[in-house]
Each structure stands twice: as C-alpha cells, then as structure tokens.
Scaffold this active site. Sequence first.
Site, mmCIF file in Angstrom:
data_model
loop_
_atom_site.group_PDB
_atom_site.id
_atom_site.type_symbol
_atom_site.label_atom_id
_atom_site.label_comp_id
_atom_site.label_asym_id
_atom_site.label_seq_id
_atom_site.Cartn_x
_atom_site.Cartn_y
_atom_site.Cartn_z
ATOM 1 N N TRP A 84 -1.105 -6.190 -6.333
ATOM 2 C CA TRP A 84 -1.910 -5.340 -7.762
ATOM 3 C C TRP A 84 -0.436 -5.128 -8.748
ATOM 4 O O TRP A 84 -0.284 -5.240 -9.457
ATOM 5 C CB TRP A 84 -2.862 -4.733 -7.462
ATOM 6 C CG TRP A 84 -2.772 -3.675 -8.874
ATOM 7 C CD1 TRP A 84 -2.641 -2.163 -8.827
ATOM 8 C CD2 TRP A 84 -3.923 -4.879 -10.269
ATOM 9 N NE1 TRP A 84 -3.805 -2.231 -9.976
ATOM 10 C CE2 TRP A 84 -3.722 -3.187 -10.324
ATOM 11 C CE3 TRP A 84 -3.707 -5.412 -10.784
ATOM 12 C CZ2 TRP A 84 -4.094 -3.432 -12.401
ATOM 13 C CZ3 TRP A 84 -4.029 -5.477 -12.171
ATOM 14 C CH2 TRP A 84 -4.452 -4.990 -12.725
ATOM 15 N N ASN A 85 0.433 -4.917 -7.365
ATOM 16 C CA ASN A 85 1.674 -4.072 -7.606
ATOM 17 C C ASN A 85 2.392 -4.996 -8.692
ATOM 18 O O ASN A 85 2.838 -4.433 -9.573
ATOM 19 C CB ASN A 85 2.409 -3.184 -6.649
ATOM 20 C CG ASN A 85 1.290 -2.295 -6.318
ATOM 21 O OD1 ASN A 85 1.585 -1.438 -6.157
ATOM 22 N ND2 ASN A 85 1.363 -2.743 -4.951
ATOM 23 N N SER A 86 2.678 -6.188 -8.239
ATOM 24 C CA SER A 86 3.185 -7.134 -9.189
ATOM 25 C C SER A 86 3.047 -7.680 -10.540
ATOM 26 O O SER A 86 3.883 -7.610 -11.710
ATOM 27 C CB SER A 86 3.353 -8.397 -7.790
ATOM 28 O OG SER A 86 4.339 -8.593 -7.173
ATOM 29 N N GLN A 141 12.912 -5.667 -6.986
ATOM 30 C CA GLN A 141 11.881 -6.332 -7.754
ATOM 31 C C GLN A 141 11.839 -5.390 -9.187
ATOM 32 O O GLN A 141 12.300 -6.303 -9.770
ATOM 33 C CB GLN A 141 10.542 -6.772 -7.602
ATOM 34 C CG GLN A 141 9.154 -6.920 -8.313
ATOM 35 C CD GLN A 141 7.999 -7.125 -7.444
ATOM 36 O OE1 GLN A 141 8.695 -8.700 -6.824
ATOM 37 N NE2 GLN A 141 7.193 -7.325 -7.431
ATOM 38 N N GLU A 169 3.670 -4.239 -12.724
ATOM 39 C CA GLU A 169 5.399 -4.835 -12.448
ATOM 40 C C GLU A 169 5.624 -5.286 -13.513
ATOM 41 O O GLU A 169 6.030 -5.115 -14.106
ATOM 42 C CB GLU A 169 6.599 -4.404 -11.346
ATOM 43 C CG GLU A 169 6.184 -3.584 -9.958
ATOM 44 C CD GLU A 169 6.181 -3.452 -9.003
ATOM 45 O OE1 GLU A 169 7.083 -4.618 -8.160
ATOM 46 O OE2 GLU A 169 5.431 -2.897 -7.961
ATOM 47 N N HIS A 189 2.191 -13.928 -6.945
ATOM 48 C CA HIS A 189 0.939 -14.383 -5.964
ATOM 49 C C HIS A 189 -0.273 -12.946 -6.396
ATOM 50 O O HIS A 189 -1.525 -13.282 -6.033
ATOM 51 C CB HIS A 189 0.965 -14.196 -4.665
ATOM 52 C CG HIS A 189 1.487 -12.027 -4.777
ATOM 53 N ND1 HIS A 189 2.034 -11.504 -5.258
ATOM 54 C CD2 HIS A 189 1.134 -11.770 -3.088
ATOM 55 C CE1 HIS A 189 2.033 -10.212 -4.151
ATOM 56 N NE2 HIS A 189 1.486 -10.375 -3.658
ATOM 57 N N GLU A 220 -7.143 -9.680 -2.793
ATOM 58 C CA GLU A 220 -8.229 -9.147 -4.376
ATOM 59 C C GLU A 220 -7.825 -10.030 -5.628
ATOM 60 O O GLU A 220 -7.288 -9.755 -6.462
ATOM 61 C CB GLU A 220 -8.701 -8.169 -4.336
ATOM 62 C CG GLU A 220 -7.771 -7.402 -5.556
ATOM 63 C CD GLU A 220 -6.272 -7.252 -5.323
ATOM 64 O OE1 GLU A 220 -5.823 -7.931 -3.928
ATOM 65 O OE2 GLU A 220 -5.312 -6.264 -5.585
ATOM 66 N N ALA A 260 14.156 -8.621 -2.319
ATOM 67 C CA ALA A 260 14.218 -8.454 -3.891
ATOM 68 C C ALA A 260 14.310 -6.870 -3.989
ATOM 69 O O ALA A 260 12.918 -6.712 -3.747
ATOM 70 C CB ALA A 260 14.362 -9.565 -4.115
ATOM 71 N N ASP A 298 -5.410 5.499 2.129
ATOM 72 C CA ASP A 298 -5.979 4.347 1.763
ATOM 73 C C ASP A 298 -6.648 4.416 2.019
ATOM 74 O O ASP A 298 -7.485 4.748 2.933
ATOM 75 C CB ASP A 298 -4.300 3.632 2.449
ATOM 76 C CG ASP A 298 -4.883 2.260 2.305
ATOM 77 O OD1 ASP A 298 -3.555 1.701 1.540
ATOM 78 O OD2 ASP A 298 -5.686 1.637 2.469
ATOM 79 N N HIS A 336 0.673 -1.325 -0.145
ATOM 80 C CA HIS A 336 0.435 0.068 -0.101
ATOM 81 C C HIS A 336 0.860 1.186 -0.373
ATOM 82 O O HIS A 336 0.314 2.103 -0.414
ATOM 83 C CB HIS A 336 -0.920 0.494 1.372
ATOM 84 C CG HIS A 336 -1.695 -1.094 0.862
ATOM 85 N ND1 HIS A 336 -3.171 -0.601 1.437
ATOM 86 C CD2 HIS A 336 -1.630 -2.207 1.627
ATOM 87 C CE1 HIS A 336 -3.678 -2.065 1.122
ATOM 88 N NE2 HIS A 336 -2.801 -2.537 1.578
HETATM 89 N N1 UDP Z 1 8.613 -6.042 -3.269
HETATM 90 C C1 UDP Z 1 10.083 -5.903 -3.652
HETATM 91 N N2 UDP Z 1 10.493 -6.666 -3.210
HETATM 92 C C2 UDP Z 1 10.334 -7.770 -2.709
HETATM 93 C C3 UDP Z 1 9.119 -7.852 -2.279
HETATM 94 C C4 UDP Z 1 8.113 -6.863 -2.805
HETATM 95 O O1 UDP Z 1 9.951 -4.674 -4.170
HETATM 96 O O2 UDP Z 1 11.331 -8.971 -2.153
HETATM 97 C C5 UDP Z 1 7.092 -4.837 -3.708
HETATM 98 C C6 UDP Z 1 6.825 -5.040 -5.194
HETATM 99 O O3 UDP Z 1 8.044 -4.861 -6.595
HETATM 100 C C7 UDP Z 1 5.599 -4.492 -5.478
HETATM 101 C C8 UDP Z 1 4.631 -4.318 -3.506
HETATM 102 O O4 UDP Z 1 6.501 -4.579 -2.573
HETATM 103 O O5 UDP Z 1 6.156 -3.121 -5.275
HETATM 104 C C9 UDP Z 1 4.542 -5.372 -3.690
HETATM 105 O O6 UDP Z 1 2.842 -5.674 -4.167
HETATM 106 P P1 UDP Z 1 1.862 -6.419 -4.375
HETATM 107 O O7 UDP Z 1 0.440 -5.287 -4.534
HETATM 108 O O8 UDP Z 1 2.412 -6.927 -5.524
HETATM 109 O O9 UDP Z 1 1.916 -7.177 -2.942
HETATM 110 P P2 UDP Z 1 1.508 -6.879 -1.825
HETATM 111 O O10 UDP Z 1 2.897 -7.581 -0.869
HETATM 112 O O11 UDP Z 1 1.281 -6.290 -1.107
HETATM 113 O O12 UDP Z 1 0.316 -8.610 -1.691
#
Ligand code: UDP
Length: 503
Positions: free
Chosen positions: A390-392, A372, A395, A387, A411, A370, A144, A41
């Site tokens: 949404w951010n992943s 990412q 990306e 998983h 979600e 990591a 948020d 978030h």
């Molecule tokens: N992320 C990262 N390194 C990690 C794990 C996550 O940079 O080792 C970042 C990833 O790039 C994304 C966010 O953390 O921007 C995770 O958001 P996402 O919505 O994918 O998953 P959530 O953690 O909210 O379930």
Amino acid sequence: MLMNHSIIYCSQISNSYYLAMETKPRPQLHIFFLPFMAPGHTLPLIDIAKLFASRGVKCTIVTTHANAPIISQAIKTSIGFGFEIKLVLIKFPSTEVGLHEGIESIKLEKTKEMRKGLVKATTLLQQQVEQVLDQHHPHCLVADFLFHWATDVAAKFEIPRLVFHGTGFFALCALKSIMLYQPHLKVSSDSESFVIPSLPNEIKMTRNKLVPFLTLNGKTELIKLIKLSREAEERSYGIIVNSFYELEPDYADHYRKVLGKKSWHIGPVSLCNNVEIDRSERGTEGLVDEAKECLNWLNSKNLNSVVYICFGTMTKFSDSQLVEIAYGLEASGQQFIWVVKKEKNDKEAWLPEGFEQRVKGEGLIIRGWAPQLLILQHEAIGAFLTHCGWNSILEGVSAGVPMITWPVSAEQFYNEKLVTQILGIGVPVGAQNWEDGSLQSEASVKREAIEKAVTEFMVGNKQEEMRTRVLALGEMARRAVAEGGSSFSDLTVLIEELSFLGS
Ligand code: UDP
C-alpha cells in the site's frame, strides 16, 4: 482523569465538545505511537507521528534498540523544526524467543522458524509498553494493527487506542466483506472466481489470491496473530487510514457508513517528507552516496523512459523467479532500475551470467535499499512495476507514475484491483497466487509474461491515458494534505477530538 470513551462517536460529542473547548483550557495533547517492527508498517507510522508533531502535538514513538537508529534519522528534521517528537526504548525479547541479539525486525527473517520467533516476540512487549504508559501518561495510544493487546492496554489506562492499519479503504472493505459473507467458501475450486459481495463495484477474486488466514483456519502463528488483531480492532476507538478521500471516495464512505467503523484518512503520509534529505534517507541510517549515484544515472535518461521495479521490503522471491525477472527485463529492451533485496557478497545465482554487462547503461540494479521516494519522483521514471504494497501504491500515485502490478502476498491482490480496475492507472502482469515466501518455489510468473507486460506498457498506447489519470490523482493527493485539504482537515478533526477526550 480521562473519561472512558470507547462508545463516544464524533457526531455524538460535537455539541458538548465545542462547549468544552470554549470553556476549558486544554493540556497539550500527548500521543504514544507503537510501530510494528517491519519497514512497511514502521515508515508510515513515523510519518504519521511527524504529521501530528507538526500540528503541535507532543509525540513519543515507542521502539526497540535495533529499530531506533532509522527512526532517529527520520525524525531529525522535525526535531530541527522544533516539533516535540522523541523516542522511548523498550527491549525486544529476541533471545527469549530463541533469536540472536539484534534480530528485531520482520524484514530480517530468513526462515519460517525465525518468523515464528519474531511474531512471538512482538506479543511479549505488552508489559513493557504498560510500564512506559504508566510513566508518561499519554492521552492516546496509536498502535499498529498487529499489536492486538494494545486495545486492552489502552483500556487499562482509560485512553483511546487507535489502530494504524497500513492499508487503504478499498482493501479494508474487501476483506471485511469476505469475512462477513464468506463467498470464498461457496466456490468449488481455488481458481474459480467469486464476486466480493456488497461492494460499490463488482470485484471478482479467487481463493488463490486470498490471505491464507481466511482459508487456513488459524494454523500458523502469524494467522493466529492476525485473527486476534481483527478482534481487537473491533473493540478499538477507531482507525487511522493512510489514504486520501479523493482516491477511493466510495470505499471511504462504504467503510464508515455501511461497515460502521470510525476512521480518519490523513494520507498520503509520505508527502510529509518535503525536505530532500528525509526522502533520500527514509528507511536508512544514511544513503546519500547511493542516492546520488542513482539520481545521476536517472538524470541522463529521457522523460518517462525508465521502469522502476521494486517488490517492497518483505517479498522473498526464489532465485528461479529472480532469473525470470532478469531475462524478462532484458528481452523487453526497456531501461530499468531493479531493486533486489540481496547483499553484495551473495553468490549471485539469481543473476544470469553476464547480465549486468549486457544491460550496462540501460539497466541499473540496486542491491539492498533504494531511495524509493526520490526515484519515483524523478521525471525519467515512466512506470512502476510494483508488488502493490500500500505504501508503494500511494507513493506511485503521489508521484504520478502509472503501474504494472505484480501482487505477491498480504492484501496486495486487493490493491491490484483498485489500481487496475477502479482507478485505471495500471495493468496486471498476471500474478495468480498468494505466495508465502517459500524460497524453494518455482517461478510463478515467467519471463515471457514479464517481457510482454513491460514492453506493451512502455511502447503501447495505454500508458498515456493512465499517466494522465495518475498525474491528476497525484495533484489531488498534494491538495488533500495541504491546508484545507481533505486529509489535512480529517487530521484536524482527529486532533480536536482527542484533545477533547484528554481534557
Ligand atoms: N522502500 C524503500 N526502499 C526500498 C524498499 C522499500 O524506500 O528499497 C519503502 C517504500 O518507499 C515504502 C516501504 O518501504 O514506503 C514499503 O512499503 P510497502 O507497503 O510498499 O511494502 P511492504 O514492504 O510493506 O510489503
């Protein structure tokens, strides 16, 4: 004095708004951002603040002491460019809810009790936020979705509250449709599928994959919080969506026209990180060495030859599930980077004996965080086992990487449908059940399924078609955020509208 705008909509204001723009000098727009204390978030909302700041808006991010270092790190480059962006700190009431000092993020929860305390603490921030709003008099509060009280706080100061949701149009539409029509109550078992009514595509779902607040009737603190947040969202001024129109046009239209919610799509917001250090250090206070090591490793690999596996920041798999992943990856014979949220000094019961030795040179485990964004953008990455946070997903799309989907909670099962069924840029591993992170649970996805999904994807013939599609979407994403693109323009519209309201 600001007007009371809760019922003014874009189309209604357009004439008077342009007249006012011509006749009145406007004060610099000042926006407060209130990110929820969880990386999935916080990170996109920091990016959103950076985007606004890059367009001349004064931005203030409200956060707590333990969350401040990561945000300070993330805004350094913007400050260096001369953009107006700063932090205001409030106190996270950890001890008041029985947590240790410094426990200020949902990612630190280890037990259900801790989660309860953390969720409760986030509901106790209202008074402090009111105080800082009173001191600074911003023109708008972007908070948020989970800060349900933010709508009332903004109303008290007669400024608009915008909701930041953290998910895309497809999931917003699917959830709203289920809440409206309750199709999940018309099937006789949790595994019987039903069609989500009134969406642009036929989307099937089962109760097993639904966020429990739809079925549990408000039994936990988190579920109560989500229900209150939904109600507050209905009363908010509108919603900022981290997505781009070309990715889900039918659902962007459906959300606005059919479901009637005012929204602006301004993503993918992570693309604002166009300086390398912002990508390598995103979400940390400095990761340069690990980032370099991992990139050097990737540099030695062929194009599209490595699977990147990461389950975001909140997924808590049992050791038995991690063991299944390890065996599945080993059996696939594919090269991989696997991010595991474990500390180095843990007794590594989650790792089969001799695993790292056997996969040496072929597989890399990253314990902890990591980089990412950098990893996904590396040309050696051929697939992303995700998983479906949404951010992943955004990306992965932005980097043009096709996906193997393994949704777990939140979600994510809706996001999987978008990726596999609508966009055709991923294949499912076969996860069937929404999980609450109970660490005692048995592995729900077995090694054979993991091996099969990874092998079929990497050596099968589907990946090329999917890669072509996702590369095209990645190109559209970059165009959307560039000057004149759909997200760039929606942000312009939003800034103009907020400036008008604040003048
Ligand atoms: N992320 C990262 N390194 C990690 C794990 C996550 O940079 O080792 C970042 C990833 O790039 C994304 C966010 O953390 O921007 C995770 O958001 P996402 O919505 O994918 O998953 P959530 O953690 O909210 O379930």
